[in-house]
Enzyme design. Structure first.
Site, PDB file in Angstrom:
ATOM      1  N   SER A   1       9.387   8.843  -2.453  1.00  0.00           N
ATOM      2  CA  SER A   1       9.489   9.140  -3.918  1.00  0.00           C
ATOM      3  C   SER A   1      10.732  10.241  -4.550  1.00  0.00           C
ATOM      4  O   SER A   1      11.144  10.236  -4.170  1.00  0.00           O
ATOM      5  CB  SER A   1       7.861  10.790  -3.811  1.00  0.00           C
ATOM      6  OG  SER A   1       6.863   9.670  -3.611  1.00  0.00           O
TER       7      SER A   1
ATOM      8  N   GLU B   1       0.078   3.238   6.416  1.00  0.00           N
ATOM      9  CA  GLU B   1       0.328   4.969   6.026  1.00  0.00           C
ATOM     10  C   GLU B   1      -1.684   4.742   5.018  1.00  0.00           C
ATOM     11  O   GLU B   1      -2.376   5.461   5.187  1.00  0.00           O
ATOM     12  CB  GLU B   1       1.019   4.916   4.077  1.00  0.00           C
ATOM     13  CG  GLU B   1       0.266   6.545   3.890  1.00  0.00           C
ATOM     14  CD  GLU B   1       1.650   6.880   2.931  1.00  0.00           C
ATOM     15  OE1 GLU B   1       1.769   8.205   2.563  1.00  0.00           O
ATOM     16  OE2 GLU B   1       2.229   6.043   3.075  1.00  0.00           O
TER      17      GLU B   1
ATOM     18  N   SER C   1      -1.032   6.990  -5.780  1.00  0.00           N
ATOM     19  CA  SER C   1      -2.022   7.211  -6.881  1.00  0.00           C
ATOM     20  C   SER C   1      -3.517   6.734  -7.164  1.00  0.00           C
ATOM     21  O   SER C   1      -2.981   5.054  -6.489  1.00  0.00           O
ATOM     22  CB  SER C   1      -1.535   7.585  -8.407  1.00  0.00           C
ATOM     23  OG  SER C   1      -1.037   5.753  -8.744  1.00  0.00           O
TER      24      SER C   1
ATOM     25  N   GLU D   1      -4.043   4.831  -9.809  1.00  0.00           N
ATOM     26  CA  GLU D   1      -4.051   4.152 -10.364  1.00  0.00           C
ATOM     27  C   GLU D   1      -3.182   2.022  -9.578  1.00  0.00           C
ATOM     28  O   GLU D   1      -3.563   1.029 -10.286  1.00  0.00           O
ATOM     29  CB  GLU D   1      -3.183   3.918 -11.666  1.00  0.00           C
ATOM     30  CG  GLU D   1      -3.749   5.179 -13.127  1.00  0.00           C
ATOM     31  CD  GLU D   1      -4.504   6.306 -12.239  1.00  0.00           C
ATOM     32  OE1 GLU D   1      -4.991   6.638 -12.678  1.00  0.00           O
ATOM     33  OE2 GLU D   1      -3.491   7.139 -11.322  1.00  0.00           O
TER      34      GLU D   1
END
Length: 731
Positions: free
Chosen positions: A129, A244, A360, A362
């Site tokens: 990120s 993950e 996320s 989404e």
């Protein structure tokens, strides 16, 4: 899908892990906590696991691994997560980076790192990120420029857990900007002791320091520390994310709190029992989905879609555990308190991160929705699904008029012997297993065909078990949802409402309570004196009739036998109803996919809108969970229907019915609420079936009442038992 045999005693492995955990707990070397896989950092504990060969378990022995199955690793990790053990020191290296090095690293890189990860000597953090990228992982600004012998890395990563404690970092960087944002990305292994690395701490809501911002200012990375091919990073990282997202850490972050809740729920009220039962049904089914993922991984696959589903559904589950605990424990969260209040505080403060890390919600639902619109359907190695589809195709629709009679295809169904499937031939049936019957019943739901297959087959199975073969072509079970009819002095009295196909049946199988209080099974011809039938329907227009017994004379030949387990009597019907729901779910989703991929708004197909894809993804995930629960119940019922697994299947399928019907009508808009569109044939059945046979709340309450007295250890044994049986069961 039958799991392969891994040549390993998973029960014995589980016992060894528990012994280590209990030893550390007894010595006070750690305190169970929520979200321990991210927050519980103890290198000494990781070293103890490494000494037992429980890090790098699936890697080749020549590279320091254990050469074991992903199923074995699942057993180890879920036992550690269940205990809230401090596993963060090795977690990322073991779960994610080691497998990535094994898949894409050079031979030298594998030799250099895998043995050291397995020994607990090398620890990793994730550099994915970035501050300005949000959840768009492909919008990477960190760059790596080629130099002699390697690369110069410049940029920064954020939310990098345990970077201040890690020896190395995995870093995704851009090495070529000439193409699309998904091209030109490369994965690197970076030594955090190298010049130019700076780590800045970030504290979370709990005040914990596990987050960091990591800056790379011209850090040199040798050529041999590139993972795979330069520029191929996007493909590789999406595979890596399956490792993950597809683990039980996405389900068990709040399990210590759930265990405390179960322990505190002594003699639960019906409402509390129902909430706990629903929660445990979800937990067991999510775990079964995780089991399917590890089987796929052991087969060399990268189950990206299934992993996304597990992560999406699992993190919602983890948050819902907090709400269950708030309702049951009724304590105020207190971060400084031990026990229930402290665990609740940990769960509440950690929950905002559950649906963000690892992608996320989404992002995950975009992956799921894209897969849901691809052609294909669930496989059936036996071919029975295809046979059922060929027979039933084109025969669906509203049930015929009053009095209700089966669709014309019923004559073909009976000629093929479907109502006898699941009953041995020597007992008057057609042979086959309960799972075969579930496939056929599911097909009836998928094609919205109004035939009494489930009811007749269920009645036939009950009578066959009592040594009374059924010869009639239509039968049903008049299962009461309240007081049982009474058998007193040789006469039967009482009323049973909502009897499926009660007016059409040629044989009524009636559980009744005799003068001693025992439940007996009675097989009646509906023409018997005193049997009165009144037609009725459910929301789908299927016959659900009222049957009255007014002092019906019952002879000895009518009593099929005692019922040793009333819940077991109902469990087969409940399991078959869950299978029918799965079929109708599939059809509702198929109609929805067909609609949103063709229908346009604002010049784009509906599926192009993220909100639409999110609803579809949730629908598809719930279908997958319902199918998983039904498969689990079938697998557990080889020697008779397993009441608890059948209850769990019905609860999960009913939850899916609500979610899918709501989403389907939302996405269809006005056309979906008309008789002109066939969607209603599926959704009206979903709304009806979830409330039948007592309804999902009844079965959730029953499950809670049966499991809570077992205590946390007994509940966990129930959740995990199916993986520890011979050949590991059928996932």
């Amino acid at each position: 899908m039958t799991a392969p045999s891994f040549g390993e005693d998973l029960g014995a492995l589980r016992a060894r892990v528990r012994a280590l955990v209990e030893e550390w707990l007894a010595r006070g070397r750690f305190t169970p906590q929520c979200d321990a896989w991210l927050r519980g950092h103890d290198p000494a504990f990781s070293e103890a696991l490494a000494a037992n060969g429980w890090i790098g378990m699936t890697w080749p022995p020549e590279l320091g691994g254990g050469g074991r199955s992903n199923a074995s690793r699942l057993v180890v990790t879920e036992e550690l997560l269940r205990a809230g053990a401090p596993v963060a020191a090795h977690w990322i290296g073991d779960r994610q980076i080691g497998p990535a090095i094994l898949r894409h690293g050079s031979a030298a890189l594998r030799r250099a790192y895998l043995p050291r990860i397995a020994r607990g000597e090398v620890t990793f953090c994730l550099g994915m990120s970035e501050t300005e990228s949000g959840s768009d992982l492909a919008s990477v600004r960190t760059v790596a420029e080629p130099v002699e012998g390697g690369w110069r890395l410049r940029g920064s990563k954020i939310w990098t857990s345990h970077a201040h404690r890690s020896s190395h970092a995995y870093v995704l960087a851009r090495t070529d900007s000439s193409g699309s944002k998904h091209e030109g990305l490369t994965e690197f292994i970076v030594d955090l002791a190298a010049d130019g690395v700076e780590v800045r701490p970030i504290h979370d809501l709990r005040g914990d320091h596990h987050f960091n911002e990591v800056t790379f200012d011209g850090v040199f990375v040798p050529d041999d520390h590139v993972l795979g091919t330069p520029g191929n990073g996007w493909k590789q990282v999406t595979e890596q994310l399956a490792f993950e997202r597809g683990g039980m850490e996405r389900v068990l972050s709040t399990y210590p709190l759930l265990a405390a809740t179960v322990a505190a729920a002594d003699r639960p009220t019906p409402e509390v029992a129902a909430r706990i039962g629903e929660t445990l049904a979800r937990l067991a089914t999510l775990r079964r989905l995780a089991w399917r993922i590890v089987v796929a991984m052991d087969a060399g696959e990268a189950p990206i879609r299934q992993a996304a589903m597990l992560k999406d559904l699992g993190t919602v589950f983890e948050g819902d555990v907090n709400e269950l605990a708030r309702a049951v424990l009724q304590v105020e969260p207190d971060p400084s308190a031990p026990g229930q209040a402290g665990l609740l505080a940990q769960g509440v403060l950690a929950a905002p991160g559950f649906t963000i890390r690892g992608g996320s919600t989404e992002v995950l639902r975009t992956i799921i929705a894209r897969a849901a619109t691809e052609p294909g359907r669930p496989g059936d190695p036996s071919g029975l699904r295809s046979v059922a589809d060929d027979v039933l195709d084109g025969h669906g629709g509203d049930p015929p008029g009053e009095p209700a009679v089966p669709a014309p295809v019923w004559s073909t169904v009976t000629e093929l012997g479907w109502p006898g499937v699941g009953t041995p031939e020597e007992r008057g049936g057609s042979g086959g297993e309960l799972g075969d019957l579930a496939v056929l019943v599911e097909a009836c739901g998928r094609h919205t065909v109004a035939v009494p297959l489930a009811e007749t087959a269920w009645a036939r199975m009950l009578l066959a078990q009592a040594g009374r073969p059924l010869t009639e072509d239509i039968a049903t079970v008049a299962l009461p949802h309240g007081e049982f009819p009474t058998l007193d002095g040789g006469s039967l009295s009482g009323t049973v409402s909502r009897v499926p196909w009660g007016c059409a049946a040629r044989r009524l199988v009636v559980p009744a309570r005799d003068a001693t209080g025992a439940v007996v099974l009675i097989a009646l011809a509906p023409e018997a004196p005193g049997v009165l039938r009144e037609p009725g329907t459910n929301l789908a227009g299927e016959p659900r009739d009222l049957v009255r017994f007014e002092e019906v004379p019952v002879g000895g030949e009518d009593v099929a036998g005692p019922v040793p387990d009333v819940h077991g009597l109902a469990a087969t019907g409940v399991l078959l109803r869950a299978a029918a729901i799965v079929g109708a779910l599939e059809t509702a989703i198929a109609h929805t996919v067909a609609h949103i991929t063709v229908r346009e708004q604002f010049g784009r197909p509906l599926i192009a809108f993220q909100a639409v894809g999110g609803i579809l993804a949730r629908m598809d995930s719930h279908l997958t969970l319902a199918r998983t629960a039904v498969d689990a119940a079938v697998a557990a019922s080889r020697d008779g229907t397993d009441v608890d697994r059948a209850a769990a299947a019905f609860v999960i399928a009913s939850m899916a019915a609500t979610e899918v019907a709501r989403g389907a009508h939302q996405l269809h808009g006005a056309i979906g609420v008309t008789r002109e569109h066939p969607l209603h044939l599926a959704t009206r059945r979903l709304w009806s079936w979830r409330d039948e046979l007592g309804g999902d709340r009844h079965w959730a309450r029953l499950l809670g009442e049966r499991l809570v007295p077992l205590g946390p250890d007994g509940v966990w044994n129930w959740v995990t038992h199916d993986l520890d049986v011979a050949d590991h069961g059928t996932p």
